[in-house]
Design an enzyme around this catalytic site. Structure first.
Site, PDB file in Angstrom:
ATOM      1  N   CYS A  33       0.827  -1.208   0.000  1.00  0.00           N
ATOM      2  CA  CYS A  33       0.000   0.000   0.000  1.00  0.00           C
ATOM      3  C   CYS A  33       0.856   1.249   0.000  1.00  0.00           C
ATOM      4  O   CYS A  33       2.053   1.216   0.259  1.00  0.00           O
ATOM      5  CB  CYS A  33      -0.901   0.037   1.241  1.00  0.00           C
ATOM      6  SG  CYS A  33      -1.977  -1.391   1.469  1.00  0.00           S
ATOM      7  N   ASP A 446      19.459  37.463 -12.532  1.00  0.00           N
ATOM      8  CA  ASP A 446      18.185  37.793 -13.156  1.00  0.00           C
ATOM      9  C   ASP A 446      17.607  39.058 -12.513  1.00  0.00           C
ATOM     10  O   ASP A 446      17.458  39.142 -11.288  1.00  0.00           O
ATOM     11  CB  ASP A 446      17.219  36.615 -12.972  1.00  0.00           C
ATOM     12  CG  ASP A 446      15.903  36.820 -13.688  1.00  0.00           C
ATOM     13  OD1 ASP A 446      15.756  36.325 -14.807  1.00  0.00           O
ATOM     14  OD2 ASP A 446      15.028  37.501 -13.117  1.00  0.00           O
TER      15      ASP A 446
END
Length: 481
Positions: A33, A446
């Protein structure tokens, strides 16, 4: 407390944050599971843990029908890791073993097949064939439950070598025959219309692309929409209920992907794939997962970035902010050099490959690198220096040495990019972040990042504290009001 004890605590609390990070199997039931399975928690002595679904299957356990552990998001670890195991997992997810075999995988990694097998088995408990087999089983289950294709067609579409191999694998993984899996198909419709009932290729294959929440879908769609190139991408609908559509160049032919903005209550985005060859289903799915950064672990990102006083309010304001990747790494690299979206529009209009049949605003596939090497590029009206850079890049992509596949060595690829005339740190870093899916890139030069850092009051000297999630920090700065 041992690692297994902490994992059992996650199972006891049904902590969905660990879905895909590990799996647990129960010796008394013979099933495995996901950690968030809603079933009654088994006793500790009956539980064992596995890093992958393939390892659990190899140990003789079948997938739980209730929690469907094969459908969970992939582990974010494979995106963050730059070693051979992480690179191999990204390549296997892209379908390389199905297309090129273990030898092809090993060649791309620069190792022998025996070395790759040994490292994967040692760390994950499963080799490349077992990992690819588990992936084929999941693909087959999706096709069984979303199309009316014949079982034989599904077998080969999912990558199985024979119908017998397909039948044996499905019984082993799911303890059910293909017919039984089909009869258990969910009776539902999607926002793209009813599930395919006539022809899987024509009607498209509906999917639910799972993620571990939260997921900032509005910001992701804003990001992609502001950069969409006419002819290969489009955004339709109003903000909050948009659909992103794009063309895909796939090994078996062209494809079209549609992804809905509105997240599903169970932690998924709705997607429909229109494919010329259904054998491309796994590859197309993985490319959309990378584009939308669906295997990220936002809890781990928030835990790390939230310790920075400047970033903490940004993280709280936009939970689950993602760092979008790329559906086509070569395309992303070319777009990084072009810079402006208008140049991308012109490039596709002049040199893109027309679709056999347009779909809405989607008319072309992005041009291949080789075709751009040979094209005049006059239609773009670019300065000579940028045109020369574009030719240099496309030549390196078409014939080497630059490789941008999911298993590329990120450090080496960045060095190769920087060695190309005209490619600077910003372009190489942007390609590394998006084309190679690196979660730890900070484009310090940037201008928008610098402005966002100033508005947030962030200190550039604190950047080391954001690792290994610098890409997410950068997206927070880009989104700083």
């Amino acid at each position: 407390m041992t690692i297994e004890d902490s994992r059992y605590e996650a199972v006891t609390s049904r902590d969905a944050r660990f879905d895909g990070v590990f799996f647990f199997a129960v010796s008394t039931t013979g099933i495995y599971c996901r950690p968030s399975c809603p079933a009654i928690t088994p006793k500790r002595r009956n539980v064992s843990f596995y890093r992958t679904a393939a390892a659990a299957q190899g140990a003789g356990f079948r997938a739980c029908r209730r929690c469907r552990p094969d459908a969970v998001p992939g582990s974010a670890e494979w995106n963050a890791r730059a070693d051979v195991v992480g690179r191999a997992m990204r390549l296997i997810g892209d379908g390389i073993v199905d297309r090129e075999g273990v030898a092809g995988l090993a060649h791309r990694l620069g190792y022998s097949a025996r070395q790759v097998q040994r490292q994967l088995n040692a760390e994950l408990g499963a080799g490349p064939i077992a990992l690819a087999r588990a992936q084929r089983g999941h693909t087959a289950r999706v096709l069984l439950q979303t199309t009316t294709m014949q079982a034989a067609e599904i077998a080969f579409a999912a990558g199985f070598a024979s119908v017998r191999q397909f039948n044996d694998t499905m019984r082993e993984i799911y303890a059910a025959t293909p017919s039984e899996l089909r009869s258990a198909r969910p009776g539902r419709t999607s926002r793209f219309g009813p599930v395919a009932q006539e022809n899987g290729a024509a009607a498209g294959v509906p999917l639910r692309l799972a993620y571990r929440g939260p997921y900032a879908s509005v910001e992701v769609f804003d990001y992609l929409g502001s950069r969409a190139i006419a002819g290969i991408e489009e955004i339709v609908g109003g903000r909050g209920s948009r659909s992103y559509r794009r063309t895909l160049r796939l090994p078996g032919g062209p494809g079209i992907a549609e992804v809905g903005e509105q997240p599903g209550a169970g932690g998924w985005l709705e997607c429909r794939l229109h494919l010329a060859d259904l054998r491309d289903l796994t590859t197309a799915t993985q490319r959309m997962r990378r584009l939308f950064d669906l295997d990220a672990d936002p809890c781990a990102v928030a835990e790390r970035l939230g310790t920075d006083p400047a970033l903490a309010p940004l993280v709280a304001a936009r939970p689950g902010l993602r760092a979008p990747g790329a559906a086509d790494p070569h395309e992303l690299a070319v777009r990084a050099v072009l810079g402006r979206r208008e140049l991308g529009d012109a490039l596709v209009a002049a040199y893109g490959e027309p679709l056999p049949e347009p779909s809405g605003g989607l008319t072309h596939l992005f041009p291949q690198a080789q075709s751009l090497v040979e094209a005049s590029l006059d239609a773009l009206g670019m300065p000579d220096a940028r045109r020369a850079t574009l030719r240099t890049l496309t030549a390196a992509l078409a014939a080497g040495p630059v490789a941008l596949d999911p298993g590329a060595d990120r450090d080496e690829t960045e060095r190769q990019l920087l060695a190309l005339p005209g490619i600077g740190p910003w372009t190489a870093g942007y390609i590394r972040m998006r084309a190679l899916g690196d979660p730890d890139v900070l484009l310090a030069g940037d201008a928008a990042v610098q402005a966002g850092m100033r508005r947030a009051g962030a200190d550039p000297e604190d950047a080391q504290q954001w690792r290994p999630w610098s890409s997410y920090a950068m997206h927070h700065f880009w989104n700083t009001p």
